[in-house]
Enzyme design. Structure first.
Site, PDB file in Angstrom:
ATOM      1  N   LYS A 128     -77.687  54.811 -36.330  1.00 21.00           N
ATOM      2  CA  LYS A 128     -78.020  55.817 -35.314  1.00 21.00           C
ATOM      3  C   LYS A 128     -77.184  57.077 -35.492  1.00 21.00           C
ATOM      4  O   LYS A 128     -77.692  58.191 -35.341  1.00 21.00           O
ATOM      5  CB  LYS A 128     -77.820  55.249 -33.903  1.00 21.00           C
ATOM      6  CG  LYS A 128     -78.885  54.251 -33.517  1.00 21.00           C
ATOM      7  CD  LYS A 128     -78.902  54.007 -32.017  1.00 21.00           C
ATOM      8  CE  LYS A 128     -80.055  53.063 -31.666  1.00 21.00           C
ATOM      9  NZ  LYS A 128     -80.103  52.758 -30.240  1.00 21.00           N
ATOM     10  N   LYS A 140     -95.671  47.370 -37.022  1.00 23.76           N
ATOM     11  CA  LYS A 140     -95.683  46.844 -35.658  1.00 23.76           C
ATOM     12  C   LYS A 140     -96.077  47.938 -34.671  1.00 23.76           C
ATOM     13  O   LYS A 140     -95.699  49.096 -34.857  1.00 23.76           O
ATOM     14  CB  LYS A 140     -94.278  46.335 -35.292  1.00 23.76           C
ATOM     15  CG  LYS A 140     -94.205  44.836 -35.106  1.00 23.76           C
ATOM     16  CD  LYS A 140     -92.790  44.389 -34.873  1.00 23.76           C
ATOM     17  CE  LYS A 140     -92.505  44.204 -33.401  1.00 23.76           C
ATOM     18  NZ  LYS A 140     -91.178  43.584 -33.181  1.00 23.76           N
ATOM     19  N   LYS A 143     -93.879  52.846 -30.063  1.00 21.25           N
ATOM     20  CA  LYS A 143     -94.006  54.191 -29.496  1.00 21.25           C
ATOM     21  C   LYS A 143     -93.671  55.261 -30.509  1.00 21.25           C
ATOM     22  O   LYS A 143     -94.017  56.415 -30.342  1.00 21.25           O
ATOM     23  CB  LYS A 143     -93.048  54.337 -28.306  1.00 21.25           C
ATOM     24  CG  LYS A 143     -93.619  53.838 -27.025  1.00 21.25           C
ATOM     25  CD  LYS A 143     -92.577  53.890 -25.940  1.00 21.25           C
ATOM     26  CE  LYS A 143     -91.363  53.077 -26.320  1.00 21.25           C
ATOM     27  NZ  LYS A 143     -90.605  52.551 -25.184  1.00 21.25           N
TER      28      LYS A 143
END
Ligand code: TRP
Length: 328
Positions: free
Chosen positions: A111, A194, A197
């Site tokens: 991240k 998969k 969003k």
């Protein structure tokens, strides 16, 4: 009874993959163990957002959790920030974990790398300490998590073991368990990925809040292949197999058996769409009811926070006591 904790971040828009893959199993699971479900809004603050965004997503997620069938009299469904002991015990966890250990968390490294040049909050770095607090606060025996969160449960175990050996037996040592496998729902436009969003387009993403017409449209436009043969084969026919999997998740019939009743893609697409519309109909109705009645939703969350708070207070008090802090 086994105490199980699972938490979910309120990051907006719940979709069909979340429902068939995980949430539906939570509902069955509430009768098999003593389950706590936290909506971890404080975790969602690690990446800053505008005022109100996290709150709105928290309300939305809570409404879905009750709408899919979590029973507030059986499961403990609560919002993390409603139980102040999370933030309090998090500090104790931060002081029990080392800087080096936190530096080795792969999710943090990924991240932080993605945000290079951007604001990287200290919370992004200390996040596993907050997660450790979430877990040990409830004396959780089991924590069902996907691969990406295993390392965080491992570090929780390390922290809890270290604390216990320094200050005496205080915390239950949790284990990470595989969540009960639900359906693996793929993106309708990109059936090798998969449903998520973060896909490039929303055309293959079915939101739980989608109107029946929108759901039908997405299924009718689902990507298949050009050999016009209905057969269950995830490898060579991912699109068709995904439709069969979704239909299977809705009807309970196996995908291979379902495949035998179709010769064309069109009817399979509309049947899968209709099955999803029918499955979601009562869930959407309950969701709308709750969203129209903020007082009721707040009362349900209040109840969860009270139940969670009783356990959390006891654990925090035990930890402070074993640390030898001066009682007030
Ligand atoms: N970190 C988890 C995620 O991003 C969410 C989470 C926070 C969690 N606290 C937890 C999961 C405690 C299990 C137990 O998905």
């Amino acid at each position: 009874m086994t105490r199980v904790l699972s938490c979910i971040q309120p990051t907006g828009d719940v979709h069909l993959g979340n429902y068939l893959g995980a949430l539906r199993n939570w509902v069955g699971g509430q009768h098999e163990a003593d389950v706590f479900h936290g909506i971890v809004d404080l975790h969602a603050l690690t990446v800053t957002s505008a005022p109100g965004v996290v709150g709105a997503a928290t309300i939305d997620l809570a409404a879905w959790l009750f709408a899919v069938g979590l029973d507030p009299d059986v499961a403990t469904v609560f919002v993390q920030s409603h139980v102040p002991e999370h933030a309090q015990l998090s500090w104790v966890m931060e002081c029990t974990v080392s800087f080096g250990e936190l530096s080795r968390m792969t999710q943090y490294k990924d991240k932080a790398a993605k945000r290079e040049g951007d604001f990287i909050s200290a919370g992004l770095f200390t996040y596993p300490a907050l997660m450790a607090a979430d877990i040990v606060l409830y004396d959780a025996d089991e924590v069902p998590v996907g691969e990406d969160q295993r390392q965080h449960v491992e570090i929780t175990r390390d922290i809890a073991i270290r604390f216990n050996s320094r200050f005496g037996d205080t915390f239950v040592i949790p284990v990470a368990v595989m969540p009960k496998a639900g359906a693996r729902v793929m993106d309708l436009q990109d059936p090798t990925s998969k449903m998520s969003k973060s896909a490039a387009t929303d055309a293959g993403l079915v939101l739980l809040a989608d109107e029946p017409a929108a759901i039908m449209k997405k299924f009718k436009r689902a990507v298949t292949d050009s050999d016009n043969e209905v057969r269950y084969d995830r490898e060579s026919k991912p699109g068709v197999s995904n439709l069969l999997d979704v239909l299977s998740a809705c009807t309970g019939e196996t995908p291979a058996v379902l495949a035998e009743s179709y010769t064309q893609y069109g009817p399979l697409k509309s049947d899968a769409g209709e099955a999803v519309v029918a499955l979601l109909q009562p869930v959407q109705a309950r969701y709308r009811e709750l969203m129209a009645d903020p007082g009721e939703l707040a009362a349900l969350l209040h109840k969860g926070a009270d139940k969670a708070g009783v356990v959390a207070k006891t654990t925090l008090a035990r930890a402070y006591d074993h640390l030898g802090l001066v009682p007030r």
